[in-house]
Design a protein around this motif. Structure first.
Motif, PDB file in Angstrom:
ATOM      1  N   GLU A   1       2.037   9.516  11.233  1.00 61.08           N
ATOM      2  CA  GLU A   1       1.992   8.496  10.174  1.00 61.08           C
ATOM      3  C   GLU A   1       3.162   7.549  10.407  1.00 61.08           C
ATOM      4  OE1 GLU A   1       2.462   9.851   6.121  1.00 61.08           O
ATOM      5  OE2 GLU A   1       2.545   7.788   5.394  1.00 61.08           O
TER       6      GLU A   1
ATOM      7  N   LEU B   1       1.185   9.493   1.271  1.00 59.86           N
ATOM      8  CA  LEU B   1       0.091   9.781   2.217  1.00 59.86           C
ATOM      9  C   LEU B   1       0.390  11.054   3.015  1.00 59.86           C
ATOM     10  CD1 LEU B   1      -2.520   9.169   3.733  1.00 59.86           C
ATOM     11  CD2 LEU B   1      -1.273   7.513   5.127  1.00 59.86           C
TER      12      LEU B   1
ATOM     13  N   GLN C   1       9.539  -5.525   3.651  1.00 58.70           N
ATOM     14  CA  GLN C   1       9.394  -4.278   4.416  1.00 58.70           C
ATOM     15  C   GLN C   1       8.553  -3.263   3.636  1.00 58.70           C
ATOM     16  OE1 GLN C   1      13.106  -2.696   6.128  1.00 58.70           O
ATOM     17  NE2 GLN C   1      12.418  -0.654   5.552  1.00 58.70           N
ATOM     18  N   MET C   2       8.664  -3.295   2.292  1.00 61.63           N
ATOM     19  CA  MET C   2       7.930  -2.344   1.460  1.00 61.63           C
ATOM     20  C   MET C   2       6.508  -2.823   1.186  1.00 61.63           C
ATOM     21  SD  MET C   2      10.102  -0.081   1.069  1.00 61.63           S
ATOM     22  CE  MET C   2       9.194   0.900  -0.089  1.00 61.63           C
TER      23      MET C   2
ATOM     24  N   ASP D   1      11.685   2.414  14.355  1.00 58.62           N
ATOM     25  CA  ASP D   1      10.733   1.301  14.230  1.00 58.62           C
ATOM     26  C   ASP D   1       9.427   1.688  14.918  1.00 58.62           C
ATOM     27  OD1 ASP D   1       9.318  -1.046  14.454  1.00 58.62           O
ATOM     28  OD2 ASP D   1      11.000  -2.233  15.204  1.00 58.62           O
ATOM     29  N   ALA D   2       8.338   1.604  14.182  1.00 62.32           N
ATOM     30  CA  ALA D   2       7.039   2.014  14.722  1.00 62.32           C
ATOM     31  C   ALA D   2       6.646   1.231  15.973  1.00 62.32           C
ATOM     32  CB  ALA D   2       5.972   1.858  13.641  1.00 62.32           C
TER      33      ALA D   2
ATOM     34  N   VAL E   1       0.731   2.743   6.858  1.00 60.22           N
ATOM     35  CA  VAL E   1       0.773   2.027   5.571  1.00 60.22           C
ATOM     36  C   VAL E   1       1.837   0.930   5.677  1.00 60.22           C
ATOM     37  CG1 VAL E   1       0.666   2.309   3.056  1.00 60.22           C
ATOM     38  CG2 VAL E   1       0.284   4.284   4.501  1.00 60.22           C
TER      39      VAL E   1
ATOM     40  N   GLU F   1       9.549   6.468   9.960  1.00 59.07           N
ATOM     41  CA  GLU F   1       9.938   5.605   8.842  1.00 59.07           C
ATOM     42  C   GLU F   1      11.227   4.871   9.210  1.00 59.07           C
ATOM     43  OE1 GLU F   1       8.838   4.463   5.767  1.00 59.07           O
ATOM     44  OE2 GLU F   1      10.802   3.471   5.840  1.00 59.07           O
ATOM     45  N   LEU F   2      11.241   3.560   8.918  1.00 60.01           N
ATOM     46  CA  LEU F   2      12.381   2.709   9.242  1.00 60.01           C
ATOM     47  C   LEU F   2      13.590   2.977   8.336  1.00 60.01           C
ATOM     48  CD1 LEU F   2      12.752   0.351  11.234  1.00 60.01           C
ATOM     49  CD2 LEU F   2      11.813  -1.186   9.512  1.00 60.01           C
TER      50      LEU F   2
ATOM     51  N   PRO G   1       4.327   3.270  -4.542  1.00 62.27           N
ATOM     52  CA  PRO G   1       3.595   3.955  -3.477  1.00 62.27           C
ATOM     53  C   PRO G   1       2.085   3.840  -3.715  1.00 62.27           C
ATOM     54  CG  PRO G   1       5.180   5.443  -4.538  1.00 62.27           C
ATOM     55  CD  PRO G   1       5.117   4.190  -5.371  1.00 62.27           C
ATOM     56  N   ILE G   2       1.296   4.111  -2.678  1.00 61.32           N
ATOM     57  CA  ILE G   2      -0.157   4.076  -2.856  1.00 61.32           C
ATOM     58  C   ILE G   2      -0.557   5.181  -3.842  1.00 61.32           C
ATOM     59  CG2 ILE G   2      -0.607   3.061  -0.610  1.00 61.32           C
ATOM     60  CD1 ILE G   2      -1.429   5.756   0.462  1.00 61.32           C
TER      61      ILE G   2
ATOM     62  N   PHE H   1      14.442   6.876   2.824  1.00 60.94           N
ATOM     63  CA  PHE H   1      13.147   7.557   2.726  1.00 60.94           C
ATOM     64  C   PHE H   1      13.107   8.784   3.638  1.00 60.94           C
ATOM     65  CE2 PHE H   1      11.056   3.380   1.373  1.00 60.94           C
ATOM     66  CZ  PHE H   1      11.106   3.735   0.034  1.00 60.94           C
TER      67      PHE H   1
ATOM     68  N   GLY I   1       5.422   4.388   8.809  1.00 64.26           N
ATOM     69  CA  GLY I   1       5.688   3.815   7.484  1.00 64.26           C
ATOM     70  C   GLY I   1       5.455   4.861   6.408  1.00 64.26           C
ATOM     71  N   ALA I   2       6.054   6.055   6.595  1.00 61.92           N
ATOM     72  CA  ALA I   2       5.752   7.191   5.707  1.00 61.92           C
ATOM     73  C   ALA I   2       6.344   7.022   4.305  1.00 61.92           C
ATOM     74  CB  ALA I   2       6.250   8.484   6.343  1.00 61.92           C
ATOM     75  N   GLY I   3       7.363   6.168   4.166  1.00 60.98           N
ATOM     76  CA  GLY I   3       7.919   5.887   2.837  1.00 60.98           C
ATOM     77  C   GLY I   3       8.349   7.158   2.135  1.00 60.98           C
TER      78      GLY I   3
HETATM   79  C1  SAM Z   1       3.905   0.287   1.482  1.00 55.90           C
HETATM   80  S1  SAM Z   1       5.175   1.383   2.018  1.00 55.90           S
HETATM   81  C2  SAM Z   1       4.169   2.821   2.296  1.00 55.90           C
HETATM   82  C3  SAM Z   1       4.761   4.072   1.793  1.00 55.90           C
HETATM   83  C4  SAM Z   1       3.947   5.327   1.853  1.00 55.90           C
HETATM   84  N1  SAM Z   1       3.362   5.599   3.157  1.00 55.90           N
HETATM   85  C5  SAM Z   1       2.895   5.507   0.792  1.00 55.90           C
HETATM   86  O1  SAM Z   1       2.034   6.384   1.050  1.00 55.90           O
HETATM   87  O2  SAM Z   1       2.908   4.890  -0.261  1.00 55.90           O
HETATM   88  C6  SAM Z   1       5.527   0.823   3.641  1.00 55.90           C
HETATM   89  C7  SAM Z   1       6.576   1.655   4.366  1.00 55.90           C
HETATM   90  O3  SAM Z   1       6.629   1.204   5.734  1.00 55.90           O
HETATM   91  C8  SAM Z   1       7.987   1.224   6.164  1.00 55.90           C
HETATM   92  N2  SAM Z   1       8.095   0.328   7.334  1.00 55.90           N
HETATM   93  C9  SAM Z   1       7.998  -1.024   7.352  1.00 55.90           C
HETATM   94  N3  SAM Z   1       8.108  -1.495   8.613  1.00 55.90           N
HETATM   95  C10 SAM Z   1       8.251  -0.394   9.420  1.00 55.90           C
HETATM   96  C11 SAM Z   1       8.396  -0.214  10.827  1.00 55.90           C
HETATM   97  N4  SAM Z   1       8.420  -1.267  11.666  1.00 55.90           N
HETATM   98  N5  SAM Z   1       8.515   1.039  11.317  1.00 55.90           N
HETATM   99  C12 SAM Z   1       8.494   2.121  10.481  1.00 55.90           C
HETATM  100  N6  SAM Z   1       8.358   2.015   9.139  1.00 55.90           N
HETATM  101  C13 SAM Z   1       8.238   0.781   8.609  1.00 55.90           C
HETATM  102  C14 SAM Z   1       8.753   0.745   4.938  1.00 55.90           C
HETATM  103  O4  SAM Z   1      10.123   1.085   5.002  1.00 55.90           O
HETATM  104  C15 SAM Z   1       7.994   1.463   3.827  1.00 55.90           C
HETATM  105  O5  SAM Z   1       8.534   2.735   3.569  1.00 55.90           O
END
Ligand code: SAM
Length: 209
Positions: A59, A67, A31-32, A115-116, A137, A85-86, A37-38, A90, A61-63
């Motif tokens: 945005e 971003l 999932q991550m 869920d996006a 992301v 964000e899931l 983070p980026i 976070f 997947g805001a984590g």
């Molecule tokens: C690589 S991290 C990106 C974090 C952040 N945006 C950054 O700038 O580093 C991916 C993020 O997407 C979230 N995620 C994964 N699947 C998702 C979904 N279906 N809906 C919403 N968020 C999701 C994860 O929980 C995680 O926080």
């Protein structure tokens, strides 16, 4: 591309988000997508696609908000930014830390847990069909193609005509290569990211006719 110097508050948040991100990666590695983070450089490259500071932006997947903060620094009004964000941890972190990077009395961006793939059901009604850019992301490359497609189609349902998806990924190949109805362009890369990061630009072919 010049990146603003990080304030003390921003440096403190970066340390906290690195630790939280790593803990969540241990629990949900797919999932991550990655263990950190980026980088600010990759975040600012993606955020450079903000053209209209008065527009609505999303945005997914805001984590921890790396971003998200770059998007606010790029001039998006906080009340015009929705963060989906899931992971509830976070969402709590975003709600706690975003106010410290906002000016006094500025409202915070909407933080929505969900869920996006359900994006049109998650956003306030005035976003639907009015969003300039959906930033992503989410590690699409690790998801089955049907799930990737559901997430991107949900994004296009909330975009205004001609709106774009900016997707940050860790592979030089597009995770949506199988979607022939999309105009797909790689717009840039940051090699000094862990792992190297790539910025993809997606637009519906039909909106270009
Ligand atoms: C690589 S991290 C990106 C974090 C952040 N945006 C950054 O700038 O580093 C991916 C993020 O997407 C979230 N995620 C994964 N699947 C998702 C979904 N279906 N809906 C919403 N968020 C999701 C994860 O929980 C995680 O926080």
């Amino acid at each position: 591309m010049s990146i603003p110097d990080a304030s003390c508050a921003e440096k403190k948040i970066r340390r906290q988000e690195n630790a939280l991100f790593f803990r969540r990666w241990l629990k949900h590695p797919l999932q991550m997508g990655t263990l950190a983070p980026i980088t600010p450089k990759l975040a600012h490259l993606a955020a450079s696609y903000v053209q209209n500071p008065n527009g609505l932006y999303v945005e997914i997947g805001a984590g921890t908000g790396r971003l998200s903060r770059a998007l606010l620094q790029q001039g998006i009004k906080p009340e015009n930014l929705a963060l989906v964000e899931l992971d509830p941890f976070f969402c709590g972190f975003l709600n706690q830390t975003l106010p410290s990077v906002l000016k006094d009395n500025q409202p915070s961006p909407f933080v929505i847990q969900g869920d996006a793939a359900q994006l049109p059901d998650l956003l306030p009604a005035h976003y639907i069909g009015q969003v300039e850019v959906v930033f992503s992301v989410i590690p699409l490359m690790y998801l089955p193609p049907a799930v990737r497609q559901a997430i991107i189609e949900a994004a296009f349902q909330v975009l205004k005509p001609g709106g774009i998806v900016i997707h940050v990924t860790y592979s030089p190949r597009s995770p949506l290569g199988f979607m022939s109805n999309l105009h797909q362009h790689r717009r840039g890369q940051v090699w000094l990211n862990l792992p190297p990061g790539f910025v993809w630009h997606y637009q519906q072919m039909a909106s270009l006719l």
